[in-house]
Design a protein around this motif. Sequence first.
Motif, short mmCIF file in Angstrom:
data_model
loop_
_atom_site.label_atom_id
_atom_site.label_comp_id
_atom_site.label_asym_id
_atom_site.label_seq_id
_atom_site.Cartn_x
_atom_site.Cartn_y
_atom_site.Cartn_z
N LYS A 159 0.85 -1.18 0.00
CA LYS A 159 0.00 0.00 0.00
C LYS A 159 0.89 1.23 0.00
CE LYS A 159 -3.39 2.53 2.77
NZ LYS A 159 -4.18 2.53 4.02
N TYR A 165 4.72 3.97 2.72
CA TYR A 165 4.59 2.66 2.10
C TYR A 165 4.44 1.59 3.16
CZ TYR A 165 6.66 5.43 -1.62
OH TYR A 165 6.90 6.42 -2.54
N TYR A 166 3.60 0.60 2.87
CA TYR A 166 3.36 -0.53 3.76
C TYR A 166 3.50 -1.82 2.96
CZ TYR A 166 0.88 3.19 6.27
OH TYR A 166 0.54 4.37 6.89
N THR A 167 3.96 -2.87 3.60
CA THR A 167 4.00 -4.18 2.94
C THR A 167 3.43 -5.23 3.89
OG1 THR A 167 6.24 -4.69 3.75
CG2 THR A 167 6.06 -3.65 1.57
N TRP A 168 2.83 -6.25 3.29
CA TRP A 168 2.36 -7.42 4.00
C TRP A 168 2.86 -8.62 3.22
CZ3 TRP A 168 -0.46 -3.06 3.06
CH2 TRP A 168 -0.96 -2.39 4.16
#
Length: 187
Positions: A159, A165-168
């Motif tokens: 995202k 910024y984000y990560t999964w």
Amino acid sequence: MNRQPEILFFAGPNGSGKSTISRMAKLVGFYINADDIKKVLNCTDLQAAQKAEELRENYLKNNQDFSFETVLSTERNLNLLKRAKEQGYFIRGIYVLTENPQINLLRIKNRVQLGGHNVDKEKVISRYKKSLDLIPQVVKICDILHIYDNSSEPFRIFKKRKTIYYTWENEFWHKNKIQQLTGININ
């Protein structure tokens, strides 16, 4: 204060699940989908694609909100998004992918058996790589971007919200692979 015009786009390789995801999202303005145009106008794929492009250009020219779906395997719609950004649009994207083009091919085969449209195997594989290769440019353009791995169930792996910024991670997408996909070095 005037609100910025907005574009919401759904991108990803053929058979990744864009149409399914788009039915779950809150659309922005008029929704432009070449598959829908083809059904309504009973025209060829090329004619539907040309009509979709004409509609996108008209909405852009008139600073109107709109949503659209694209494989994004060429620079045509990427350039549309760049022009929209320069024109002051707020760009929101949902990118849907799978970890392997074989998943896409199987979904397209199933779609055809249910009466849906086909895409040649060679095109699917070629577009898969081309589409994923454009993701770093998409990340730069978007104000908000969600990337979903739809290999089995939709799972958000990335995202972007403005400059954050984000990560999964999941079984297919580890942090390094997500960084390579997006061109973003995330700590």
